[in-house]
Design an enzyme around this catalytic site. Structure first.
Site, mmCIF file in Angstrom:
data_model
loop_
_atom_site.group_PDB
_atom_site.id
_atom_site.type_symbol
_atom_site.label_atom_id
_atom_site.label_comp_id
_atom_site.label_asym_id
_atom_site.label_seq_id
_atom_site.Cartn_x
_atom_site.Cartn_y
_atom_site.Cartn_z
ATOM 1 N N GLU A 39 -4.613 -19.201 -108.039
ATOM 2 C CA GLU A 39 -4.700 -18.474 -109.290
ATOM 3 C C GLU A 39 -3.469 -18.792 -110.125
ATOM 4 O O GLU A 39 -2.421 -19.142 -109.586
ATOM 5 C CB GLU A 39 -4.724 -16.976 -109.030
ATOM 6 N N CYS A 42 -18.508 -10.997 -106.157
ATOM 7 C CA CYS A 42 -18.968 -11.439 -104.843
ATOM 8 C C CYS A 42 -19.316 -12.926 -104.921
ATOM 9 O O CYS A 42 -19.522 -13.472 -105.997
ATOM 10 C CB CYS A 42 -20.184 -10.632 -104.420
ATOM 11 N N ASP A 72 -9.476 -10.182 -99.593
ATOM 12 C CA ASP A 72 -8.654 -11.333 -99.956
ATOM 13 C C ASP A 72 -9.341 -12.650 -99.587
ATOM 14 O O ASP A 72 -9.149 -13.669 -100.238
ATOM 15 C CB ASP A 72 -7.285 -11.259 -99.266
ATOM 16 N N CYS A 74 -25.882 -8.691 -101.863
ATOM 17 C CA CYS A 74 -26.234 -9.653 -100.810
ATOM 18 C C CYS A 74 -25.829 -9.166 -99.420
ATOM 19 O O CYS A 74 -26.145 -9.792 -98.415
ATOM 20 C CB CYS A 74 -25.607 -11.017 -101.091
ATOM 21 N N CYS A 122 -20.680 -6.066 -100.446
ATOM 22 C CA CYS A 122 -21.529 -6.357 -101.594
ATOM 23 C C CYS A 122 -22.872 -5.634 -101.449
ATOM 24 O O CYS A 122 -23.578 -5.836 -100.477
ATOM 25 C CB CYS A 122 -21.756 -7.856 -101.735
ATOM 26 N N ASP A 136 -5.497 -17.122 -101.980
ATOM 27 C CA ASP A 136 -5.297 -15.840 -102.652
ATOM 28 C C ASP A 136 -3.994 -15.242 -102.149
ATOM 29 O O ASP A 136 -3.807 -15.071 -100.952
ATOM 30 C CB ASP A 136 -6.459 -14.895 -102.341
ATOM 31 N N CYS A 153 -21.993 -14.105 -104.234
ATOM 32 C CA CYS A 153 -23.366 -14.211 -104.749
ATOM 33 C C CYS A 153 -23.411 -14.053 -106.259
ATOM 34 O O CYS A 153 -24.465 -14.196 -106.874
ATOM 35 C CB CYS A 153 -24.270 -13.177 -104.088
HETATM 36 ZN ZN LIG Z 1 -22.939 -10.430 -102.862
#
Ligand SMILES: [Zn+2]
Length: 366
Positions: A270, A322, A349, A342, A339, A186, A324
């Protein structure tokens, strides 16, 4: 080794209508296949394999004649995609597959381009079965005969063709390890780049210093009277420092990219051309905007030279999601990802880098 070429394509209005319809049908098929898996599991306690689902496909298409408008292999790929999502779940690499809404189903795939001789028969076009010849903006060289699959994606109001190609890997250069290790990168503001394994790459201090000095000189130059002696001198000074900064940047980027290419076999980044950085007003003047594109280019050609795999992914969701799967929106000022689903707390980053890696790997496996 595999590489993915990404080209923008420009379908006609008529073609777009078919493509949107294809997306919709594929999404509906995906959701149907997922619900079938759930139903069969509930009723029998047994899973439904890809092969079994594929055998059910002809009957499904017969019942839903609109599916005749979609290439059969594209439909098979939908089932394969679902199967892959299940495999990832069972390997504990991803959450349980979800039903997809319109925003989360934006591509379809022709898994066997090489059998369709027509695909690149017309220069500047890609032939998509059931859709026709679609104009393709080929901004870099590629070898059509090496393309094995074509993924058609709708993103940010544009269509793209992601072409997976088998390119011959040159023999590994001495000192380059081959270890199957993958990494997501990233690029950002706080650090030049963050790797998914937790490595943070900072811009060199010399470079930053030189860059600040250059900015100062440039300001001074703009205050000098046109045609004056002083202005001529200042201009020369700026040009000299400019060249120096450019050299330092190149040097830094070469070193950083070589280190990464040596240490990892699969490198996921990316697509920096479409990464939206304009949100930060200081950024335009930063070295980064010049540096990132160059960095991406260096990584790509070094990876190709060293027989490594280089994958580009869509930067769309990599900062707002996230690991998750939860949507965790945050503007640029928020540097820590928290998050609520989770409970993951990590530098933003780093989370992005991990997401980027995961997206790249699924792109290769899909
Ligand atoms: Zn999460």
């Amino acid at each position: 080794m595999q590489t993915v070429y990404r080209f923008e394509i420009k379908p006609t209005y008529q073609q777009q209508m078919i493509m949107f319809q294809t997306l919709k049908l594929c999404r509906n098929l995906y959701n149907w296949a997922l619900s079938e898996r759930q139903r069969v599991y509930k009723e029998t306690g047994q899973g439904l394999s890809y092969n079994k689902q594929q055998n059910l496909l002809p009957a499904y298409v017969k019942e839903h004649p609109e599916y005749k408008e979609v290439h059969s292999q594209v439909l098979q790929d939908v089932l394969r995609r679902l199967d892959y999502a299940h495999k990832r779940f069972f390997e504990k690499k991803a959450g349980y597959p979800r039903f997809k809404n319109r925003d989360h189903y934006n591509s379809f795939t022709y898994p066997q381009v090489d059998t369709v001789r027509k695909t690149f028969a017309k220069s500047g076009y890609i032939y998509l079965s059931k859709i026709g010849f679609v104009k393709m903006i080929v901004h870099r060289e590629f070898e059509p005969q090496k393309v094995s699959r074509a993924n058609v994606k709708y993103h940010g109001g544009k269509w793209y063709a992601n072409l997976t190609a088998e390119i011959s890997a040159p023999p590994a250069v001495g000192g380059v390890n081959s270890n199957g290790k993958s990494v997501g990168i990233d690029v950002g503001l706080e650090y030049f780049a963050v790797l998914s394994d937790g490595t943070f790459i900072e811009t060199s201090k010399h470079y930053r210093k030189a860059e600040r000095k250059l900015a100062k000189l440039q300001r001074r130059l703009s205050r000098k009277k046109k045609g004056s002696n002083n202005r001529g001198k200042a201009k020369k000074e700026v040009a000299k420092l400019h060249a120096k900064v450019a050299n330092q940047r190149k040097d830094f980027l070469h070193k950083a990219s070589l280190t990464i290419v040596k240490n990892y076999d699969i490198i996921v980044m990316e697509d920096l051309r479409i990464k939206n950085m304009a949100k930060n007003r200081h950024l335009a003047k930063s070295i980064h905007d010049a540096g990132w594109g160059q960095f991406g280019g260096y990584i790509r050609y070094k990876a190709e030279r060293h027989g490594k795999v280089h994958v580009k992914v869509n930067p769309n969701s990599t900062s707002q999601e996230c690991l998750c799967g939860a949507h965790v929106p945050k503007d640029l000022s928020i540097r820590i990802h928290r998050c609520p689903v989770c409970g993951l707390v990590e530098p933003r980053d780093l989370v992005s880098a991990k997401l980027i890696e995961r997206m790249g790997l699924s792109l290769l496996a899909a």
